[in-house]
Design a protein around this motif. Structure first.
Motif, short mmCIF file in Angstrom:
data_model
loop_
_atom_site.label_atom_id
_atom_site.label_comp_id
_atom_site.label_asym_id
_atom_site.label_seq_id
_atom_site.Cartn_x
_atom_site.Cartn_y
_atom_site.Cartn_z
N LEU A 257 41.49 12.35 -26.53
CA LEU A 257 40.49 11.86 -27.34
C LEU A 257 39.19 12.17 -27.95
N LEU A 258 38.76 12.66 -27.08
CA LEU A 258 37.25 14.03 -27.08
C LEU A 258 37.60 15.22 -27.53
N ALA A 259 39.12 15.02 -27.40
CA ALA A 259 39.53 16.75 -28.23
C ALA A 259 39.85 16.62 -30.00
N GLU A 260 40.40 15.41 -30.31
CA GLU A 260 41.07 14.98 -31.33
C GLU A 260 39.35 14.61 -32.04
N HIS A 261 38.30 13.74 -31.41
CA HIS A 261 37.21 13.76 -32.18
C HIS A 261 36.69 15.09 -33.13
N CYS A 262 36.00 16.53 -31.87
CA CYS A 262 36.03 17.27 -32.07
C CYS A 262 36.23 18.50 -32.40
N PHE B 8 27.66 10.72 -32.13
CA PHE B 8 28.62 10.41 -30.87
C PHE B 8 28.44 9.27 -29.77
N ALA B 9 26.89 8.54 -29.83
CA ALA B 9 26.63 7.60 -29.08
C ALA B 9 26.88 6.74 -29.54
N GLN B 10 27.59 6.40 -30.89
CA GLN B 10 28.02 5.27 -31.69
C GLN B 10 29.85 5.06 -30.94
N ARG B 11 29.89 6.60 -30.79
CA ARG B 11 31.20 6.63 -30.37
C ARG B 11 31.64 6.48 -29.32
N ARG B 12 31.03 6.26 -28.12
CA ARG B 12 31.45 6.50 -26.72
C ARG B 12 32.26 5.55 -26.47
N PRO B 13 31.44 3.85 -26.93
CA PRO B 13 31.84 2.57 -26.17
C PRO B 13 33.73 2.29 -27.25
N GLN B 14 34.04 3.00 -27.98
CA GLN B 14 34.87 2.68 -29.01
C GLN B 14 36.03 4.07 -27.85
N ILE B 15 35.53 5.09 -27.73
CA ILE B 15 36.72 5.69 -27.03
C ILE B 15 37.15 5.57 -26.22
N LEU B 16 36.53 4.94 -24.59
CA LEU B 16 36.42 4.07 -23.71
C LEU B 16 37.71 2.83 -23.67
N GLU B 17 37.25 2.43 -24.83
CA GLU B 17 38.29 0.85 -25.37
C GLU B 17 39.14 1.69 -25.38
N GLN B 18 39.14 2.68 -26.39
CA GLN B 18 41.12 3.40 -26.49
C GLN B 18 41.82 3.31 -25.38
N VAL B 19 41.04 4.30 -24.31
CA VAL B 19 41.40 5.19 -23.49
C VAL B 19 42.01 3.46 -21.89
N ARG B 20 41.06 2.73 -22.43
CA ARG B 20 41.29 1.07 -21.69
C ARG B 20 42.29 0.43 -22.15
N ARG B 21 43.24 0.71 -23.54
CA ARG B 21 44.12 -0.21 -24.40
C ARG B 21 45.53 0.84 -24.67
N SER B 22 45.33 2.41 -24.08
CA SER B 22 46.22 3.36 -23.82
C SER B 22 47.77 2.49 -23.79
N ALA B 23 47.62 1.89 -22.55
CA ALA B 23 49.21 1.58 -22.02
C ALA B 23 49.40 0.21 -22.78
N TYR B 24 48.26 -0.96 -23.23
CA TYR B 24 49.13 -1.73 -23.36
C TYR B 24 49.10 -0.99 -24.63
N HIS B 25 49.33 -0.69 -25.75
CA HIS B 25 49.14 -0.23 -26.96
C HIS B 25 50.62 0.43 -27.42
N ILE B 26 50.82 1.46 -25.99
CA ILE B 26 52.02 2.32 -26.35
C ILE B 26 53.80 1.26 -25.85
N ILE B 27 52.94 -0.08 -24.81
CA ILE B 27 53.52 -0.43 -23.84
C ILE B 27 54.25 -1.71 -25.28
N GLY B 28 53.40 -2.25 -26.37
CA GLY B 28 53.46 -3.24 -27.32
C GLY B 28 54.30 -2.36 -28.04
#
Ligand code: NAD
Length: 317
Positions: free
Chosen positions: A160-165, A210-230
């Motif tokens: 996700l960081l790679a995609e962003h940067c 980037f400080a604004q983006r940090r919480p979203q990136i963490l949330e995306q990591v946390r939700r990754s498995a739920y998204h893929i399983i969905g």
């Protein structure tokens, strides 16, 4: 190079994760033998045959189905993906935890009975709690039973960081720590891009706040498995590649730093809990737990994640 006489890897559980690990491992050329074990013996046989038919296209490896506990006898590593994945009607998460804890315990006790030198890598969820329980039942030295921890989550974070940067993930170092689950957190203070501390990189780059983006990136990591399983019902490719990475570090004694699930013995002020933390991984499994200097809010997040895991453990029979 490896200390092992054998480069045999046994994969217990030939479902979505187990079969994809076997596939990734076969491609890697690391193992000389891959044995698939499953209570569903037809599934193990079918997966093994399907994989074995690719033999002309990858480096020599003997892939076959086998049965426990004989399969464990000469294994260097036993990867455990076995377990119940879904809760039936009326089944709680705790019920599932109890069932999987019993499954994992009986497998590790079997492994210990025939091959006390093996290294056991646990993948079944909840991976941190199950890794802890497995060690409690075997009393093996720390590091010989390890969990996949947040190795996959850290890979998702780097991607996700790679995609962003717009930078290769190979040039991005960063870790997700704690539980492989909802209480995991990003250790932002440890993130480096191209050798630069992240804040310094951001100052030079200057393309975003980037400080604004940090919480979203963490949330995306946390939700990754739920998204893929969905989308597709299970996650398996990413974890298969992460597991191959861990197996490589062990078989080749690479001493790579990765956030496997490790039992803490006072590091970070924590005891009696097993979670994803940076560790040196080599021929003996976890060779060292690295006590990184985390920022105060990260230490708090780690303590919270540890407490979450201890609460789950306390509910087990
Ligand atoms: P799955 O249902 O496809 O496969 C599980 C297999 O385990 C089944 O084939 C089942 O027959 C077998 N099994 C059950 N009890 C057994 C026993 N006692 N001995 C041998 N085999 C047994 O599930 P999956 O999608 O492959 O997921 C497996 C586990 O991996 C789940 O717990 C899942 O949550 C976990 N997982 C972990 C991560 C991670 O990063 N740690 C990532 C993805 C999935």
């Amino acid at each position: 190079m490896s200390n092992f006489k054998s480069r045999k890897v046994v994969i217990v559980g030939a479902g979505a994760v187990g079969s994809d690990v076997a596939f990734a491992l076969a491609q890697s050329g690391l193992a000389e033998e891959i044995a698939l074990v499953d209570v569903n013996t037809d599934l193990a046989k079918g997966q093994a045959l399907d994989l074995a038919h690719g033999a002309p296209f990858y480096r020599t490896v003997n892939i076959h189905a086998d049965t426990a506990p004989t399969a464990y006898r000469d294994a260097a590593i036993v990867v455990i993906t076995a377990g119940k994945a879904q809760a039936g009607p009326g089944q709680t998460r705790l019920d599932l935890l109890q069932i999987n804890a019993r499954i994992i315990t009986s497998i590790v006790v079997d492994v210990q009975g025939v091959n006390p030198d093996a290294i056991v890598l646990i993948v079944t969820n909840p991976v941190d709690v199950l890794t802890h329980v497995a060690r409690l039942h075997t009393h093996w030295p720390r590091g010989r039973i390890l969990g996949s921890g947040t190795v996959l989550d850290s890979a998702r974070f780097r991607w996700l960081l790679a995609e962003h940067c717009g930078i290769s993930p190979l040039n991005i170092h960063g870790s997700i720590l704690g539980e492989h689950g909802d209480s995991e957190f990003a250790a932002w203070s440890l993130v480096h891009i191209g050798g630069l501390q992240m804040d310094d990189y951001c100052r030079i780059c200057g393309k975003c706040d980037f400080a604004q983006r940090r919480p979203q990136i963490l949330e995306q990591v946390r939700r990754s498995a739920y998204h893929i399983i969905g989308y597709k019902g299970s996650t398996s490719y990413g974890v298969a590649m992460a597991l191959t990475h861990i197996v490589r570090a062990i078989l080749r004694n690479e001493r790579r730093v990765m956030t496997v699930s490790a039992p803490l013995e006072g590091e970070y002020g924590l005891h009696d809990v097993t979670l994803g933390i940076p560790c040196v991984v080599g021929a003996n499994g976890i060779e060292e737990v690295i006590e990184a200097r985390l920022a105060p809010d990260e230490m708090q997040a780690l303590a919270h994640s540890a407490q979450t895991l201890k609460d789950s453990l306390a509910q087990l029979d």
